[in-house]
Design an enzyme around this catalytic site. Structure first.
Site, PDB file in Angstrom:
ATOM      1  N   GLU A  24       9.048  -3.745  12.976  1.00 26.71           N
ATOM      2  CA  GLU A  24       8.938  -2.614  12.051  1.00 26.71           C
ATOM      3  C   GLU A  24       7.660  -1.869  12.437  1.00 26.71           C
ATOM      4  O   GLU A  24       6.565  -2.430  12.364  1.00 26.71           O
ATOM      5  CB  GLU A  24       8.836  -3.138  10.607  1.00 26.71           C
ATOM      6  CG  GLU A  24       8.750  -2.037   9.578  1.00 26.71           C
ATOM      7  CD  GLU A  24       8.615  -2.557   8.146  1.00 26.71           C
ATOM      8  OE1 GLU A  24       8.009  -3.636   7.939  1.00 26.71           O
ATOM      9  OE2 GLU A  24       9.097  -1.868   7.232  1.00 26.71           O
ATOM     10  N   PHE A  81       0.807  -1.230   0.000  1.00 30.47           N
ATOM     11  CA  PHE A  81       0.000   0.000   0.000  1.00 30.47           C
ATOM     12  C   PHE A  81       0.834   1.270   0.000  1.00 30.47           C
ATOM     13  O   PHE A  81       0.337   2.340  -0.324  1.00 30.47           O
ATOM     14  CB  PHE A  81      -0.941   0.012   1.223  1.00 30.47           C
ATOM     15  CG  PHE A  81      -0.258   0.448   2.500  1.00 30.47           C
ATOM     16  CD1 PHE A  81      -0.090   1.799   2.783  1.00 30.47           C
ATOM     17  CD2 PHE A  81       0.239  -0.479   3.395  1.00 30.47           C
ATOM     18  CE1 PHE A  81       0.576   2.214   3.931  1.00 30.47           C
ATOM     19  CE2 PHE A  81       0.908  -0.073   4.542  1.00 30.47           C
ATOM     20  CZ  PHE A  81       1.074   1.281   4.810  1.00 30.47           C
ATOM     21  N   CYS A  88       9.453   1.820   3.240  1.00 28.01           N
ATOM     22  CA  CYS A  88      10.351   0.708   3.578  1.00 28.01           C
ATOM     23  C   CYS A  88      11.755   1.221   3.794  1.00 28.01           C
ATOM     24  O   CYS A  88      12.586   0.542   4.365  1.00 28.01           O
ATOM     25  CB  CYS A  88      10.343  -0.338   2.488  1.00 28.01           C
ATOM     26  SG  CYS A  88      11.125   0.236   0.987  1.00 28.01           S
ATOM     27  N   SER A 145       5.432  -6.954   3.234  1.00 18.72           N
ATOM     28  CA  SER A 145       6.000  -7.307   4.540  1.00 18.72           C
ATOM     29  C   SER A 145       6.811  -8.603   4.467  1.00 18.72           C
ATOM     30  O   SER A 145       6.614  -9.431   3.571  1.00 18.72           O
ATOM     31  CB  SER A 145       4.864  -7.471   5.553  1.00 18.72           C
ATOM     32  OG  SER A 145       4.044  -8.550   5.160  1.00 18.72           O
ATOM     33  N   GLU A 197      -4.944  -3.906  -2.017  1.00 22.91           N
ATOM     34  CA  GLU A 197      -6.398  -3.706  -1.919  1.00 22.91           C
ATOM     35  C   GLU A 197      -6.733  -2.471  -1.075  1.00 22.91           C
ATOM     36  O   GLU A 197      -7.876  -2.040  -1.028  1.00 22.91           O
ATOM     37  CB  GLU A 197      -7.079  -4.957  -1.357  1.00 22.91           C
ATOM     38  CG  GLU A 197      -6.784  -5.266   0.114  1.00 22.91           C
ATOM     39  CD  GLU A 197      -5.447  -5.956   0.346  1.00 22.91           C
ATOM     40  OE1 GLU A 197      -4.521  -5.778  -0.455  1.00 22.91           O
ATOM     41  OE2 GLU A 197      -5.332  -6.677   1.359  1.00 22.91           O
ATOM     42  N   LYS A 248      -1.388  -7.504  -9.223  1.00 21.73           N
ATOM     43  CA  LYS A 248      -2.330  -7.546  -8.087  1.00 21.73           C
ATOM     44  C   LYS A 248      -1.934  -6.403  -7.147  1.00 21.73           C
ATOM     45  O   LYS A 248      -1.044  -6.538  -6.311  1.00 21.73           O
ATOM     46  CB  LYS A 248      -2.208  -8.914  -7.384  1.00 21.73           C
ATOM     47  CG  LYS A 248      -3.418  -9.386  -6.624  1.00 21.73           C
ATOM     48  CD  LYS A 248      -3.882  -8.492  -5.519  1.00 21.73           C
ATOM     49  CE  LYS A 248      -3.017  -8.522  -4.296  1.00 21.73           C
ATOM     50  NZ  LYS A 248      -3.419  -7.505  -3.271  1.00 21.73           N
TER      51      LYS A 248
HETATM   52  P1  NAD Z   1       1.632  -6.625   3.090  1.00 20.90           P
HETATM   53  O1  NAD Z   1       2.668  -7.671   3.126  1.00 20.90           O
HETATM   54  O2  NAD Z   1       0.554  -6.631   4.111  1.00 20.90           O
HETATM   55  O3  NAD Z   1       0.879  -6.648   1.669  1.00 20.90           O
HETATM   56  C1  NAD Z   1       1.603  -6.777   0.461  1.00 20.90           C
HETATM   57  C2  NAD Z   1       0.730  -7.512  -0.549  1.00 20.90           C
HETATM   58  O4  NAD Z   1       0.488  -8.836  -0.071  1.00 20.90           O
HETATM   59  C3  NAD Z   1      -0.611  -6.853  -0.788  1.00 20.90           C
HETATM   60  O5  NAD Z   1      -0.871  -6.869  -2.179  1.00 20.90           O
HETATM   61  C4  NAD Z   1      -1.584  -7.738  -0.008  1.00 20.90           C
HETATM   62  O6  NAD Z   1      -2.838  -7.831  -0.618  1.00 20.90           O
HETATM   63  C5  NAD Z   1      -0.921  -9.098  -0.005  1.00 20.90           C
HETATM   64  N1  NAD Z   1      -1.208  -9.858   1.217  1.00 20.90           N
HETATM   65  C6  NAD Z   1      -1.488  -9.355   2.461  1.00 20.90           C
HETATM   66  N2  NAD Z   1      -1.668 -10.357   3.342  1.00 20.90           N
HETATM   67  C7  NAD Z   1      -1.498 -11.513   2.666  1.00 20.90           C
HETATM   68  C8  NAD Z   1      -1.526 -12.893   3.039  1.00 20.90           C
HETATM   69  N3  NAD Z   1      -1.783 -13.270   4.280  1.00 20.90           N
HETATM   70  N4  NAD Z   1      -1.287 -13.807   2.081  1.00 20.90           N
HETATM   71  C9  NAD Z   1      -1.003 -13.447   0.823  1.00 20.90           C
HETATM   72  N5  NAD Z   1      -0.969 -12.151   0.416  1.00 20.90           N
HETATM   73  C10 NAD Z   1      -1.213 -11.200   1.320  1.00 20.90           C
HETATM   74  O7  NAD Z   1       2.421  -5.214   3.071  1.00 20.90           O
HETATM   75  P2  NAD Z   1       1.821  -3.756   3.191  1.00 20.90           P
HETATM   76  O8  NAD Z   1       1.345  -3.529   4.588  1.00 20.90           O
HETATM   77  O9  NAD Z   1       0.909  -3.457   2.066  1.00 20.90           O
HETATM   78  O10 NAD Z   1       3.158  -2.908   2.940  1.00 20.90           O
HETATM   79  C11 NAD Z   1       4.045  -2.547   3.961  1.00 20.90           C
HETATM   80  C12 NAD Z   1       5.231  -3.492   4.025  1.00 20.90           C
HETATM   81  O11 NAD Z   1       5.901  -3.513   2.768  1.00 20.90           O
HETATM   82  C13 NAD Z   1       6.289  -3.055   5.021  1.00 20.90           C
HETATM   83  O12 NAD Z   1       6.787  -4.182   5.693  1.00 20.90           O
HETATM   84  C14 NAD Z   1       7.378  -2.436   4.154  1.00 20.90           C
HETATM   85  O13 NAD Z   1       8.661  -2.438   4.710  1.00 20.90           O
HETATM   86  C15 NAD Z   1       7.299  -3.313   2.963  1.00 20.90           C
HETATM   87  N6  NAD Z   1       7.880  -2.680   1.796  1.00 20.90           N
HETATM   88  C16 NAD Z   1       9.081  -3.137   1.364  1.00 20.90           C
HETATM   89  C17 NAD Z   1       9.699  -2.533   0.281  1.00 20.90           C
HETATM   90  C18 NAD Z   1      11.042  -3.010  -0.207  1.00 20.90           C
HETATM   91  O14 NAD Z   1      11.410  -2.665  -1.314  1.00 20.90           O
HETATM   92  N7  NAD Z   1      11.781  -3.786   0.556  1.00 20.90           N
HETATM   93  C19 NAD Z   1       9.058  -1.473  -0.375  1.00 20.90           C
HETATM   94  C20 NAD Z   1       7.818  -1.048   0.095  1.00 20.90           C
HETATM   95  C21 NAD Z   1       7.229  -1.669   1.176  1.00 20.90           C
END
Ligand code: NAD
Length: 506
Positions: A391, A159, A291, A236, A186, A183
């Site tokens: 985090e 997000f 991130c 994450s 959401e 994808k």
């Molecule tokens: P998230 O992991 O909750 O969601 C990422 C994606 O995974 C979304 O599209 C979501 O729909 C999907 N998802 C969520 N729960 C799921 C599950 N149980 N099973 C399968 N898919 C699932 O992450 P977020 O909260 O949207 O983003 C923040 C995180 O992203 C932070 O940890 C941040 O550090 C990380 N991030 C990392 C980078 C990088 O380049 N290393 C860049 C941006 C964000």
């Protein structure tokens, strides 16, 4: 965890993109897209059905047959046009992004711009997707490589950068000749969809780029789908690790960029004013939801006396809706995120850290329902406290002390995350030691958020990354292509014969 539900019916719906058509999902499973500054419901996003996911992948598979053979110059020209369209729509894109994500309008433009840079890079694909050749590897024999596209690739995005991160993925994948199923998050899919519309306007043919929405089930279906060859994930560590395992198990190429705890190491010889400004911007900008946020300060030696000045600077930041001019810190993405950040702040107090600045429940006139947390600073933080071990992903800076550069390096390397770090110093020798010995992907030297420009690749170390190749730059070309190595001999003299060769030599 998100809790999708049946939403009100009087708001716009976010469409799926299947085979060049924006279509309404037939699902009964929807979720609201909510403005985090006001709680206004902006749209409803569907959780795609298994049939819809299959249809998107099938369209991508069909389109691959033609797209893979489309001349590289024609592919490049789509992205030349695309970068122009993104520039022309910058204000509109930033406004959509701020409405659904919360960050300030200038920062939303930055989000789009850092993605636009990757689109510009994709337009240079003619200079990037090149093979190698060795002439005369044996008598009359040449060996050369082809960098061929893989097929249907998929992207799963978080997000916090709903413009930049989708643009890390599909432009490079499509420019290299693949087709794509995206994808988006959401929580804020609307700016991503506007970018996708512009990509079609730029000339991406039908079926080459498809979009499905959803959460866990849709992601699992993507991991398992037999016709998807590669997956790019950003999000994450918990979800990324799951995606990496599940998709690798299904035989796919996978790259996962994941969570972070980025340390800014401050030596006492650093330029104080510049360093404090950099730290405040990097800790609290985007409400800490980057991130690459510098969420952890390690003050070495006498730099520990800088805390009062750091707190004073943080107090000057303006907490308000991202649309209000002069805002420094917008809301966090959701009520659940705000509650989580607040509970981590409470845990910091309980576990004995010193709360130098408490940003909980700031007054934001006109936006009383927004998910606001103001800049918060803890000192006296130690490993073992939740505010250090987790985090936080909110505007919370935790400060640790170290006696020496060596102790600081040891601390950073002992943390499981290795996404980004920065050192602030005027000593070239100290900076070089740091760059050599630190086990972190992105290293800044007097640069607080060292996100690389796209002639390089984003990277990460240890728990922050799975898979060896990163997004954009040269590594993305390698990730989205399969090397084919051709060894060729042509006979130009019919009278000369090589005879039977039972050895392995050419
Ligand atoms: P998230 O992991 O909750 O969601 C990422 C994606 O995974 C979304 O599209 C979501 O729909 C999907 N998802 C969520 N729960 C799921 C599950 N149980 N099973 C399968 N898919 C699932 O992450 P977020 O909260 O949207 O983003 C923040 C995180 O992203 C932070 O940890 C941040 O550090 C990380 N991030 C990392 C980078 C990088 O380049 N290393 C860049 C941006 C964000």
């Amino acid at each position: 965890m998100y809790k999708p539900h049946h939403a009100a019916t009087d708001v716009a719906t976010v469409k799926l993109l299947i085979d060049g058509e924006f279509v309404e999902s037939k699902t009964s499973h929807w979720r609201d897209v909510v403005n985090p500054a006001t709680q206004e419901v902006l749209a409803r996003v569907p959780f795609a059905t298994p049939d819809e996911i299959d249809a998107a992948v099938a369209a991508a598979r069909r389109a691959f047959a033609t797209w893979r053979k489309t001349p590289i110059g024609a592919r490049a020209r789509v992205f030349l046009k695309y970068q122009q369209l993104i520039r022309a729509h910058m204000g509109e894109l930033a406004a959509i992004l701020t409405a659904e994500q919360g960050k300030t309008l200038p920062d939303a433009e930055g989000d789009v711009f850092r993605g636009l840079e990757v689109v510009e890079h994709a337009a240079a694909i003619g200079n990037l997707q090149l093979g190698e050749i060795a002439n005369n590897v044996a008598g009359g024999v040449d060996t050369y490589t082809l960098q061929q596209p893989l097929g249907v690739c998929a992207g799963i995005t978080p997000f916090n950068f709903p413009a930049m991160i989708p643009l890390w993925m599909f432009p490079m994948a499509v420019a290299t000749g693949n087709t794509f199923v995206l994808k988006p998050s959401e929580q804020d899919p609307m700016v991503t969809m506007r970018l996708v519309e512009l990509a079609l306007d730029a000339g991406i043919p039908k079926g080459v780029l498809n979009v499905v929405h959803g959460g866990e089930d849709v992601v699992n279906a993507i991991c398992d789908h037999a016709d998807i060859k590669a997956i790019s994930f950003v999000g994450s560590t918990r979800v990324g690790t799951h995606v990496y395992r599940r998709a690798s198990q299904a035989g796919k190429r996978v790259q996962c960029m994941m969570g972070a705890k980025n340390h800014a190491v401050v030596l006492p010889d650093a330029n104080r004013e510049q360093t404090l400004n950099a730290m405040v911007g990097a800790a609290f900008g985007a409400a800490g939801q980057r991130c690459m946020a510098a969420s952890t300060a390690v003050l070495v030696g006498d730099a520990q006396s800088w805390i009062p000045q750091l707190v004073e600077k943080a107090k000057t930041l303006k907490v308000n809706a991202g649309t209000e001019p002069g805002t420094d810190v917008g809301p966090v993405i959701s009520c659940a995120a705000r509650e989580r950040v607040e509970s981590l702040i409470a845990s910091g107090i309980e576990q004995g850290a010193t709360l130098e600045l408490d940003g909980r429940a700031p007054a934001v006139p006109g936006y009383e329902r927004g998910n606001f947390v103001g800049p918060t600073i803890f000192s006296g933080v130690k490993p073992g406290m939740r505010i250090y071990d987790e985090e936080i992903f909110g505007p919370v800076l935790v400060i640790l002390a170290a006696d020496s550069l060596d102790a600081a390096i040891e601390l950073v390397n002992a943390n499981p995350n290795g996404n980004g770090t920065a050192i602030f110093t005027q000593s070239g020798a100290a900076a070089r030691r740091f760059q050599e010995d630190i086990d972190v992907g992105q290293v800044g030297i007097n640069v607080p958020i060292p996100v690389p420009v796209p002639m390089f690749s984003f990277t990460g170390s240890r728990a922050s990354k799975l898979g060896d190749l990163g997004p954009y730059g040269k590594q993305a070309v390698a990730f989205y292509t399969q090397t084919k190595t051709v060894t060729a001999r042509w006979f130009d003299d019919e009278t000369r014969h090589l005879g039977v060769n039972t050895t392995i030599s050419l």
